[in-house]
Design an enzyme around this catalytic site. Structure first.
Site, short mmCIF file in Angstrom:
data_model
loop_
_atom_site.label_atom_id
_atom_site.label_comp_id
_atom_site.label_asym_id
_atom_site.label_seq_id
_atom_site.Cartn_x
_atom_site.Cartn_y
_atom_site.Cartn_z
N TYR A 41 3.07 2.55 15.22
CA TYR A 41 3.70 2.74 13.91
C TYR A 41 5.14 3.25 13.96
CZ TYR A 41 3.43 7.89 13.28
OH TYR A 41 3.61 9.23 13.37
N ASP A 92 -8.86 0.21 2.63
CA ASP A 92 -7.81 -0.17 3.58
C ASP A 92 -8.28 0.22 4.98
OD1 ASP A 92 -5.39 -0.71 4.85
OD2 ASP A 92 -4.50 1.20 4.26
N GLU A 130 -9.41 3.83 -1.70
CA GLU A 130 -8.20 3.66 -2.51
C GLU A 130 -8.54 2.91 -3.79
OE1 GLU A 130 -4.75 2.23 -0.48
OE2 GLU A 130 -5.34 3.08 1.46
N HIS A 150 -3.75 13.92 1.14
CA HIS A 150 -3.91 13.01 2.27
C HIS A 150 -2.70 13.08 3.20
CE1 HIS A 150 -4.80 9.47 4.66
NE2 HIS A 150 -3.66 8.93 4.28
N ARG A 179 1.18 15.20 13.55
CA ARG A 179 2.42 15.89 13.99
C ARG A 179 2.22 17.40 13.84
NH1 ARG A 179 3.78 11.77 10.53
NH2 ARG A 179 3.98 13.25 8.83
N GLN A 192 -2.85 2.08 15.31
CA GLN A 192 -1.83 2.54 14.38
C GLN A 192 -0.94 3.62 15.01
OE1 GLN A 192 -3.54 4.22 10.80
NE2 GLN A 192 -1.55 4.71 9.89
N LYS A 197 -3.75 -2.16 10.57
CA LYS A 197 -4.29 -2.29 9.23
C LYS A 197 -4.41 -3.74 8.75
CE LYS A 197 -2.71 2.21 7.53
NZ LYS A 197 -3.81 2.67 6.67
N GLU A 229 -9.38 12.30 8.39
CA GLU A 229 -9.33 13.64 7.80
C GLU A 229 -10.70 14.34 7.88
OE1 GLU A 229 -6.92 13.76 3.90
OE2 GLU A 229 -7.34 11.66 4.27
N THR A 265 -8.58 -5.93 4.54
CA THR A 265 -8.56 -4.97 3.43
C THR A 265 -9.59 -5.49 2.43
OG1 THR A 265 -6.18 -4.68 3.75
CG2 THR A 265 -7.12 -3.84 1.69
N ARG A 290 -7.09 3.61 13.90
CA ARG A 290 -6.16 4.73 14.09
C ARG A 290 -5.49 4.74 15.45
NH1 ARG A 290 -5.21 5.71 8.98
NH2 ARG A 290 -7.06 6.43 7.83
N ASP A 321 0.85 -1.19 0.00
CA ASP A 321 0.00 0.00 0.00
C ASP A 321 0.88 1.24 0.00
OD1 ASP A 321 -2.33 1.48 -0.02
OD2 ASP A 321 -2.58 1.42 2.15
N TYR A 362 1.20 5.70 -0.40
CA TYR A 362 0.77 6.87 0.39
C TYR A 362 0.92 8.06 -0.56
CZ TYR A 362 0.92 9.56 4.88
OH TYR A 362 0.67 10.39 5.96
N THR A 380 -4.67 6.28 0.51
CA THR A 380 -5.91 7.05 0.62
C THR A 380 -5.95 8.16 -0.42
OG1 THR A 380 -5.85 6.64 2.98
CG2 THR A 380 -7.35 8.36 2.22
N GLU A 406 -10.32 3.74 4.35
CA GLU A 406 -9.47 4.50 3.44
C GLU A 406 -9.91 4.17 2.03
OE1 GLU A 406 -5.30 3.81 4.33
OE2 GLU A 406 -5.35 5.29 5.95
MN MN Z 1 -3.92 2.87 3.02
#
Ligand code: MN
Length: 375
Positions: A208, A197, A165, A102, A111, A204, A217, A322, A221, A201, A95, A97, A308, A163
């Site tokens: 992560y 996906d 996709e 996104h 962040r 994750q 994740k 989001e 899927t 959160r 997958d 990004y 995404t 997500e």
């Molecule tokens: Mn994804």
């Protein structure tokens, strides 16, 4: 107009009354059964992999034969009489990004005091290897995952997300040590699927650092039942939004293109977002070139996904993280204020693209409902 005319003819695997799995193409609201209409051995198989492994010349010949059958009013089986299955055996799953909108939104949410995009983001399409064995066909219920939400805090995810996709399905393999050029996309990619996906959160965010997504994740899927042949998307190619700084030569900055595919996210019966894949920064050929640039070989059934798909506007965001801005700004769906997915929620992803006939294709939808956590 269903979007499933003779200009499309996506492939899938179906069965009738608990019988064997068979290959068919979708035509209108029916399935054209290819095992009964041809004597080709690869079309009498139980998955698309044997056909996909034969490469682009056979794909073209098959498509011509199938188009002829479809235009010849061959009998179809009503969709209501069939059960659809996973269309191919998934080999490896990657997958990416690739949407700048996104990645920027997620950077700002996760962040807030740092740069939204990491230093590497515009130099290579970032991705991770996912879990092929938990890829499920549209309609499969998704069980809310349980896991570490934080230190000393284990329980069902409270921030379960979708997500929106697109997935690219590899047919032709490649040998180890030989990177696949960006110009060779159509030699290797058989077709395109819709893909959700699912992402926890809270799991994750805790797990992560520093190696990327893992259990947040890997639980599920979802992909569409139907694989749109890449050749059916000939009219959908478009310019990428623009890449600055100029990517490395192997990422083919002068030739790389995107796909003008519209996406729709429905939650609890209400459309909550309409992203466009055309706004995505990195194109599919660049993702394929990058994932093989170290000499990693391709296998028939490999699946690589876009990441995404989010557009620049608020109503074009491709996930609930989001849309609710990290849960801080609830939005409305199904008549209620929402942040993340609730048990019983149904999510439907829909896709459409311009067709070579001048109309529009409807790509296979991706549907999934949330079941409560077990135990
Ligand atoms: Mn994804």
């Amino acid at each position: 107009m269903t979007g499933f005319g003779t200009d499309h003819l996506p492939y899938g695997i179906f069965s009738v009354d608990g019988g064997p799995r068979r290959i068919g193409v979708r035509l209108g609201d029916g399935v054209l059964a290819l095992d009964e209409l041809t004597d080709r051995p690869e079309l009498a198989e139980k998955s698309l992999n044997p056909l996909m492994a034969l490469g682009p010349q056979v794909w073209r010949e098959t498509h011509e034969q199938v188009t002829w059958l479809a235009e010849d009013d061959s009998p179809t089986i009503p969709l209501s009489d069939v059960v659809m299955h996973l269309p191919f055996e998934v080999a490896d799953y990657v997958d990416f990004y690739a949407s700048e909108h996104h990645a920027t939104n997620v950077g700002r949410i996760m962040r807030p005091d740092g740069e939204a995009l990491t230093a590497n983001w515009k130099h290579l399409p970032i991705g991770y290897h996912g879990r092929a064995g938990t890829i499920v066909p549209s309609g499969t219920p998704v069980i809310r995952p349980t896991g570490q939400r934080h230190a000393d805090d284990i329980g069902p995810s409270r921030r379960l997300d979708l997500e929106a996709e697109l997935g690219f399905v590899v047919g032709t393999p490649s040998p180890p040590g030989e990177p696949v050029a960006a110009s060779s996309l159509a030699d290797h990619v058989f077709g395109v699927v819709g893909l959700n996906d699912w992402s926890a959160r809270d799991l994750q965010a805790w797990e992560y650092v520093p190696l990327g997504p893992f259990l947040g994740k890997s639980f599920a899927t979802s992909i569409s039942h139907w694989v749109t042949p890449l050749s059916a998307l000939d009219a959908a190619w478009c310019d990428l939004p623009g890449q600055d700084p100029r990517p490395a030569a192997y990422l083919a900055p002068d030739e790389a293109r995107g796909l003008d595919i519209d996406v729709e996210i429905e939650l609890a019966g209400e459309v909550v977002s309409r992203p466009s894949y055309a706004s995505t920064y990195w194109g599919p050929a660049q993702m394929l070139a990058h994932l093989t640039s170290n000499g990693a070989s391709l296998r028939t059934g490999d699946l690589f996904a876009s990441g995404t798909i989010s557009g620049p506007e608020r109503d074009q965001r491709g996930c609930l993280l989001e849309l609710s801005w990290g849960g801080q700004e609830p939005f409305t769906a199904g008549g209620r204020e929402r942040t993340f997915l609730e048990d019983g929620d149904e999510v439907v992803l829909r896709y459409s693209a311009p067709s070579t006939s001048g109309g529009r294709l409807t790509l296979g939808e991706v549907r999934g409902s949330i079941s409560p956590a077990r135990g």
